[in-house]
Design a protein around this motif. Structure first.
Motif, PDB file in Angstrom:
ATOM      1  N   ALA A   1     -23.666 -14.676  11.403  1.00 25.59           N
ATOM      2  CA  ALA A   1     -24.098 -13.532  10.596  1.00 25.59           C
ATOM      3  C   ALA A   1     -24.186 -13.882   9.117  1.00 25.59           C
ATOM      4  CB  ALA A   1     -23.142 -12.354  10.799  1.00 25.59           C
ATOM      5  N   ASP A   2     -23.555 -14.988   8.691  1.00 24.60           N
ATOM      6  CA  ASP A   2     -23.577 -15.384   7.282  1.00 24.60           C
ATOM      7  C   ASP A   2     -24.747 -16.307   6.936  1.00 24.60           C
ATOM      8  OD1 ASP A   2     -21.327 -13.954   6.492  1.00 24.60           O
ATOM      9  OD2 ASP A   2     -19.961 -15.554   7.119  1.00 24.60           O
ATOM     10  N   ARG A   3     -25.527 -16.699   7.927  1.00 23.84           N
ATOM     11  CA  ARG A   3     -26.658 -17.585   7.632  1.00 23.84           C
ATOM     12  C   ARG A   3     -27.729 -16.828   6.854  1.00 23.84           C
ATOM     13  NH1 ARG A   3     -30.739 -16.562  11.506  1.00 23.84           N
ATOM     14  NH2 ARG A   3     -30.006 -15.209  13.199  1.00 23.84           N
ATOM     15  N   GLU A   4     -28.529 -17.573   6.114  1.00 26.07           N
ATOM     16  CA  GLU A   4     -29.560 -16.948   5.301  1.00 26.07           C
ATOM     17  C   GLU A   4     -30.846 -16.746   6.100  1.00 26.07           C
ATOM     18  OE1 GLU A   4     -29.949 -19.441   1.803  1.00 26.07           O
ATOM     19  OE2 GLU A   4     -28.763 -17.994   0.649  1.00 26.07           O
ATOM     20  N   VAL A   5     -31.484 -15.640   5.844  1.00 23.05           N
ATOM     21  CA  VAL A   5     -32.776 -15.337   6.458  1.00 23.05           C
ATOM     22  C   VAL A   5     -33.773 -15.055   5.334  1.00 23.05           C
ATOM     23  CG1 VAL A   5     -34.069 -13.780   7.956  1.00 23.05           C
ATOM     24  CG2 VAL A   5     -31.699 -14.356   8.521  1.00 23.05           C
ATOM     25  N   TYR A   6     -34.889 -15.760   5.374  1.00 15.06           N
ATOM     26  CA  TYR A   6     -35.952 -15.551   4.387  1.00 15.06           C
ATOM     27  C   TYR A   6     -37.110 -14.818   5.074  1.00 15.06           C
ATOM     28  CZ  TYR A   6     -33.896 -18.782   0.981  1.00 15.06           C
ATOM     29  OH  TYR A   6     -33.078 -19.381   0.066  1.00 15.06           O
TER      30      TYR A   6
ATOM     31  N   GLN B   1     -33.359 -19.214   8.904  1.00 15.02           N
ATOM     32  CA  GLN B   1     -34.423 -18.565   9.673  1.00 15.02           C
ATOM     33  C   GLN B   1     -35.482 -18.058   8.710  1.00 15.02           C
ATOM     34  OE1 GLN B   1     -33.180 -15.434  12.324  1.00 15.02           O
ATOM     35  NE2 GLN B   1     -35.233 -15.100  13.136  1.00 15.02           N
ATOM     36  N   LEU B   2     -36.693 -18.580   8.860  1.00 13.07           N
ATOM     37  CA  LEU B   2     -37.813 -18.161   8.021  1.00 13.07           C
ATOM     38  C   LEU B   2     -38.737 -17.277   8.850  1.00 13.07           C
ATOM     39  CD1 LEU B   2     -39.598 -18.221   5.498  1.00 13.07           C
ATOM     40  CD2 LEU B   2     -40.598 -20.357   6.348  1.00 13.07           C
ATOM     41  N   ILE B   3     -38.931 -16.054   8.407  1.00  6.82           N
ATOM     42  CA  ILE B   3     -39.802 -15.094   9.076  1.00  6.82           C
ATOM     43  C   ILE B   3     -40.980 -14.817   8.152  1.00  6.82           C
ATOM     44  CG2 ILE B   3     -39.975 -12.774  10.060  1.00  6.82           C
ATOM     45  CD1 ILE B   3     -36.936 -12.836  10.456  1.00  6.82           C
ATOM     46  N   SER B   4     -42.181 -14.828   8.692  1.00 11.47           N
ATOM     47  CA  SER B   4     -43.352 -14.559   7.861  1.00 11.47           C
ATOM     48  C   SER B   4     -44.392 -13.781   8.658  1.00 11.47           C
ATOM     49  CB  SER B   4     -43.959 -15.861   7.339  1.00 11.47           C
ATOM     50  OG  SER B   4     -44.333 -16.716   8.410  1.00 11.47           O
ATOM     51  N   VAL B   5     -45.349 -13.215   7.931  1.00 10.89           N
ATOM     52  CA  VAL B   5     -46.406 -12.404   8.540  1.00 10.89           C
ATOM     53  C   VAL B   5     -47.717 -13.171   8.469  1.00 10.89           C
ATOM     54  CG1 VAL B   5     -47.501 -10.140   8.599  1.00 10.89           C
ATOM     55  CG2 VAL B   5     -45.221 -10.389   7.623  1.00 10.89           C
ATOM     56  N   ALA B   6     -48.443 -13.215   9.577  1.00 11.13           N
ATOM     57  CA  ALA B   6     -49.710 -13.937   9.645  1.00 11.13           C
ATOM     58  C   ALA B   6     -50.869 -13.027   9.288  1.00 11.13           C
ATOM     59  CB  ALA B   6     -49.920 -14.522  11.044  1.00 11.13           C
TER      60      ALA B   6
END
Length: 296
Positions: free
Chosen positions: A137-142, A221-226
């Motif tokens: 839960a402490d990991r970074e999410v972009y 974890q990198l989340i992006s929108v296409a």
């Protein structure tokens, strides 16, 4: 712009039997670039970044570091599943109400949140993706998203300007923020604030942001929108009626998710496209559907 012009041309040929001599003014592409002020030196910075990425991916090859050849193609991961999910206008309304329950101050015009369909859909999908991934839960999410620059530049570009005139922005948070009971409200507020900052600095940090996002390690974890959300793919008519099905194939290689608007009379839905491996897809589908039920 290219999509609209091409669709008009195809429809004209189908209906008239010949290509149009001229396009309507509103979809005639504008190729004027001289008014764009590059005070931050983005052109040189991005060219240098392109060359650097090429050298990294080629890993010591004798290729020319100043080459503008396309970068090596990203491969599709094996055992990947693709699926589409829908959020109705009623669900979007409930998502908005859910956020406002945690941010009652947002009813004040001076503190109003940007709770557009895009913001709510991206926030909801991102929390489902983080929950599906699991982990610390402490990991970074972009979360990275792009904005159309044409109307925001000074002076602004015309809406029919031809080119990928977009800028990337991002928010960062701990995975635990996405996983909380009020995770939707937390992420929607962060994304709303990020959008509001466009008014003060559209390209602030652009020199460093793209390189930073491309250099993130696997622990993040990198989340992006296409794609471009302003393009009404489903309302595009090539002469045979509106498009029945749209798939953004880039999400198979980039790990992004797609957000498309579907309008059919009074029926308006938001279509979410994701490509995940089976265990993560099953978890995502469960969180997506169960989360909607909890909202109601």
């Amino acid at each position: 712009m290219f999509l609209r012009a091409w669709a008009y041309t195809c429809k004209y040929i189908v209906e008239k039997g010949e290509a149009p001599r001229l396009l309507p003014e509103e979809i005639t592409p504008s190729f004027e670039w001289k008014s764009i002020q590059d005070s931050k030196g983005l052109e040189e910075a991005y060219i240098n970044l392109w060359a650097t990425i090429g050298k990294r991916l080629e890993s010591g090859s004798d290729s020319n570091p100043r080459s503008v050849e396309p970068l090596p193609k990203l491969e599709v991961q094996p055992n990947l599943l693709r699926a589409n999910f829908h959020l109705s206008s009623e669900v979007i309304k409930k998502l908005r109400e859910s956020v406002l329950r945690y941010h009652p101050e947002a009813t004040d015009p001076t503190k109003r949140l940007n709770l557009s369909t895009y913001v709510l859909a991206c926030s909801y999908v991102s929390i489902c993706l983080v929950k599906a991934r699991g982990g610390d839960a402490d990991r970074e999410v972009y979360f990275a998203w792009s904005a159309d620059c044409r109307s925001r530049l000074d002076p602004p570009l015309p809406p029919n300007h031809f080119g990928n005139t977009a800028v990337v922005h991002h928010i960062v948070s701990k995975a635990g923020d996405f996983m909380q009971e009020n995770g939707l409200a937390i992420i929607a507020e962060k994304l709303s604030a990020s959008i509001k900052r466009l008014e003060k600095g559209l390209i602030e940090g652009s020199n460093e942001r793209l390189e930073m996002l491309l250099s993130l390690g696997p622990e993040v974890q990198l989340i992006s929108v296409a794609g471009s959300t302003g393009l009404e793919f489903y309302n595009t008519d090539f002469g045979w009626g509106n498009v029945e099905k749209v798939e953004l194939t880039s999400i198979d290689r980039t790990g992004s998710f797609s957000v498309l608007d579907i309008r059919n009379g009074s029926d308006r839905r938001t279509e979410i496209g994701v490509a995940l491996k089976r265990p993560e897809m099953e978890s995502f589908a469960s969180f997506f559907s169960n989360g909607v039920e909890v909202i109601f």
